[in-house]
Write a protein that holds these residues in place. Sequence first.
Motif, mmCIF file in Angstrom:
data_model
loop_
_atom_site.group_PDB
_atom_site.id
_atom_site.type_symbol
_atom_site.label_atom_id
_atom_site.label_comp_id
_atom_site.label_asym_id
_atom_site.label_seq_id
_atom_site.Cartn_x
_atom_site.Cartn_y
_atom_site.Cartn_z
ATOM 1 N N SER A 80 54.292 5.055 -26.496
ATOM 2 C CA SER A 80 52.919 4.555 -26.595
ATOM 3 C C SER A 80 52.073 5.031 -25.441
ATOM 4 C CB SER A 80 52.908 3.040 -26.573
ATOM 5 O OG SER A 80 53.575 2.602 -27.651
ATOM 6 N N THR A 81 52.656 4.975 -24.233
ATOM 7 C CA THR A 81 51.882 5.417 -23.074
ATOM 8 C C THR A 81 51.478 6.873 -23.254
ATOM 9 O OG1 THR A 81 53.270 3.973 -21.796
ATOM 10 C CG2 THR A 81 51.857 5.426 -20.548
ATOM 11 N N LEU A 82 52.436 7.671 -23.760
ATOM 12 C CA LEU A 82 52.116 9.088 -23.971
ATOM 13 C C LEU A 82 50.998 9.239 -24.990
ATOM 14 C CD1 LEU A 82 55.556 10.896 -23.942
ATOM 15 C CD2 LEU A 82 53.678 11.164 -22.350
ATOM 16 N N LEU A 83 51.120 8.464 -26.087
ATOM 17 C CA LEU A 83 50.092 8.554 -27.132
ATOM 18 C C LEU A 83 48.741 8.098 -26.607
ATOM 19 C CD1 LEU A 83 51.964 7.362 -30.327
ATOM 20 C CD2 LEU A 83 51.132 9.631 -29.804
ATOM 21 N N ILE A 84 48.783 6.986 -25.821
ATOM 22 C CA ILE A 84 47.525 6.469 -25.279
ATOM 23 C C ILE A 84 46.931 7.499 -24.321
ATOM 24 C CG2 ILE A 84 46.526 4.698 -23.767
ATOM 25 C CD1 ILE A 84 48.512 2.729 -25.076
#
Length: 451
Positions: free
Chosen positions: A203-207
């Motif tokens: 998620s952090t990467l996507l965000i």
Amino acid sequence: MKKKISAKTKRLRRIFFIVAFTAVGIILCQLYWVYFNFQTAKANFNQSATVTLWQSIDTCLLAQNTLPPSLGEMQPSLTFMMKKQANADSAGAAPTFSMKMVTVDVNADQLYWARMLLIRLLSSNENKTLRLDTLTEVYHHQLKGVGITEQFKLAIDTNSRLIRPGQIAALTHIDKRPAVVRAELINKRAFFFKMNFIPALVSTLLIALSAFSLFYMGRIIRKQMQLDTMKTDFVNNIIHELRTPLTILRTSNEAMSSFGASHDEQSLMRYLGINSLVIDDLDKNIERILDFSKIEQGKRTPMLESIDLIFLLKQAQLRFSQVNNAAINISSDEEPFEVVTDKFMIGVIVSNLIDNAIKYSTDQPKIEIVVRRLDNSWQLLIGDEGIGIPKSSIPFIFDKFYRVPTGDVHEIKGYGIGLAYVKQLVVELNGKIEVASEPGKGSVFTITFNA
Ligand code: ADP
């Protein structure tokens, strides 16, 4: 005067807001997804750990008590005695009881629960103690069986039934007293980190990716909007710049035809001279724009030859020192200063920089040109004592159509392509250009080429 926002700019803005809205939506959904995932994983984990705790208690109790052998037969069954008050209806009579033996079959589905129920009933009725170390060992062993490797700290409490957040619990009996077995993770932080690491990382990467795309897109759109405004300025500028020579040409034409200047040879020559200067100037500007676009499209590649840079600079010095009485000084350790370069390109670079140094000087222009050799390169420095460039504008002066803002009216003529052209040529020649400038003091442009 407030600048009118073009339809294109408005469209770009609209697109940007839609994209920003979508991106923020995606980021919020991502955050919610991480949170939801975490809650579900936590609930599943707690449920597995609780069920396993009950089962571990049962396993320990099973080891301490003896079950009726009928439950271990091929066809498991339970036999129990039914005690019934026979004279319950007749008031005042002493109670009499009847007894009946009942045998019930226990099928495979019920066997586990029947055994457990019996074990719990038997142990609640006896003075038996549940050993904490045995229970802990059994619990950890059974947890492993369901894929949980985390270590728990167990406690048995016969006084209070209070369960704190983060604890899981099961009920049992110890020494005939009801008791609560509590289990708590020893290293909660490590566990939650492990449990959430991969989803959180994804998620952090996507965000981060969404945020970066948004930021990058914003930058492109902003640049595009700036370019749009600068292009409009450029077109306005060009129209203005074309009008001036046209007015001069028209005036001198009228003078020649209406006021009899054609009969006066001196006046005729003067008007023709003015016209030819104006036409030369126009021609030069058109050539410059066309050349720039050719270089930009890669249609003109450098034609390298060995030249004497000092000779080239002296020619430029001769030409420009007549403009505004400019004082141009050239200094070098070597003369001749032989370099391998494209003569035309270096000529345009020098002319544009000197032209700017003169244009952007208020008093008599004082220009210092230095050429020098470094270890594996050579440098050309063109400095002036002109108006200088504000720090905030320095990052943009090599952009196409950029002109340092001076309010609504530009006192000094230009299209904002001179330095962009210079930069393009320097890059074509594998060099780099830097500028140091201070408003009110002047500017120095330093160009470095590999030797
Ligand atoms: P222009 O046609 O406006 O001169 P340039 O691309 O040559 O376009 O220069 C871009 C801007 O950089 C100019 O509008 C001017 O404000 C600033 N500039 C360029 N050279 C100098 C200089 N020597 N001194 C001060 N300002 C300069």
